[in-house]
Design a protein around this motif. Sequence first.
Motif: not given
Length: 640
Positions: A594, A614, A622
């Motif tokens: 992240d 996701t 990301y």
Amino acid sequence: MKKNTVKGVFLFGMLVFAVTVNAQSKPKNKYTLLTAREQDSLSAAYAKASKEQKQQAEELAKIKGWPLTKKGEDGSFSELMKLDDFGQPIYYTTSNAGAAITARANRVYPNGGAGLALTGAGITAGIWDGGQVLASHTTFSTGRVQVMDSDMPVALHPTHVAGTIVGNGGAVATARGIAYQGNLLGFNWNSDIAEMTSVADQIVASNHSYGLDADGSTPAYLFGKYDNDARNADNVAFNFPYYQICVAAGNDRGSAVNSTKYGYDLLSQMGVAKNTLTVAAINEVRNYAAISPSDVRVASFSNYGPTDDFRIKPNIATKGVNVYSSGNANNFSFVTESGTSMATPGITGVIMLLQQHFSNLHPVANEGDLPNYMTSASVRGLLQHTADEIGTEEGPDAMTGWGLVNTEAAAAVLTAKNADEGKVVFEERTLNQGETYTVRVLASSAAKISASISWTDPAGNTANNTTDSSSAALVNNLDIKVTDAANTVFLPWKLNASFSNSYITVGENNVDNFEKVDVAEASGWYTVTVSHKGTLRNNQQAYTLIVTGIDSTGGLEDVAENSLMVWPNPSNGFVNVQLSGAAFASDAYIKVYDIQGRQVLARKASGTLEKINTENFSSGVYFLKLTSGGKQQVQKFIVK
């Protein structure tokens, strides 16, 4: 006659370069680009040119009544060496224990606090000076200083300088030099370039605590000029990429020379070269952490730069005031001297310690192999990258360059790289023609990210004889920039091109062969990009990339373009990851991070098309990192 001589020397330099580039034979060893025959030929040619220049000057001195040598009231020694392009005399002059503390070298000694035990043992440097070292002095113990030239008498200046580099102090602990168990080859300054060429593959660094005599007889146009001496030094450095030349900035600030420039524009000869480390002098600093950068005092005599093309010179600073070291009165004498001559050996000694550390971290595979050293580009990069601030303004300047040398910080970069935890980037790489190289790094502690590149540039064209000719000496123009997640671009430091207003700023730097970008209070992911302008001579340029102040690296983008594709982007609950045949291998791994650098997914790729769910990812940016076949690539994607 003089015109032909000058022209011949210039053409000789061009010929040497052509031979160097086109040679196809195997180099003499891993420390040089030259064959043994080319090395001998180059050294002999430099020696011949030096001898002819000196003879010509001495012949004219008889007619003009010029002295061949001079002694200053401060103990300095000057010697007539050659003529300038207008037939005026050029003289070389000497640039007359707390040094280890100021440089933080004591921290890397045994029991010094940094967890290291560096002493310079097994490392050899060279010294060129205005006389002979008293090699029998007790501070050098048996055989650690070898006198290579004996045609000048033993003198105080070279003995003091040598002691600051490798003296162990004998029974006087406060007189100990920086690399106090190292070895030294001692030469006088006659035929310096020729002798440097002959031994450059045997030493890691050389010390040159001398320069032009700025007593008013030296023409003003020579200060700051990229002349033939600077060009020759760069040519030697380029052909011996593991050898670092260290030069004193000189002690003429406060003299009548260039008085209208407030002490600026006083560097000369090898001190103007691109690949040398030009050293400024400061007063002793006992504890840098306890003072403000503005409390570091530049020595009143230390010459300021910059060069005529406004490169950041001097490069670095250390103690040069009241340095206690060996004298020449007898084998047990010690004296206190001041000057950039006393600061420069401090830097030479530091280089020996750092090369010892690098060699310890990278031992050779077989007994008898030549030691592994880092390139001189890495040496210059490390010292300038990790230097501590001097003065009231952030960034480098034309007084002390990048600041006060910090041996402990430089050694820590090498240690951290060897630990391989991603806390620093220290890479010796090659940039090919038309290539761009990037690395993604993470900062999560709001600290300062520093990213730099350093390279040993080929010898450039000498400047004309116009005072302050600003034509750039740089040949291969590499660039570095740092970009954050919002596409904000951070550019390197550079000098404003004005002697009357030579302040520091940021922007595209087209003159220096060391560039550094600082990003204050950095947080999140950043991309460091290395590229170049124009055509690279030889179609490539070796360089060193250093990045500090980071928590981890996010991937080196050196696999083929478009070999990794991620879609849809933004994601609607999943992303496809397409690996082309060139990128996919049996050891391919996929990791996702992240924006804060936290790993949220890691798995081995099972084929050329992967699908990643996701749905449980929070909205945001990301980074997907592919590791395959020893290479890595990163792609950014967004989750809505």
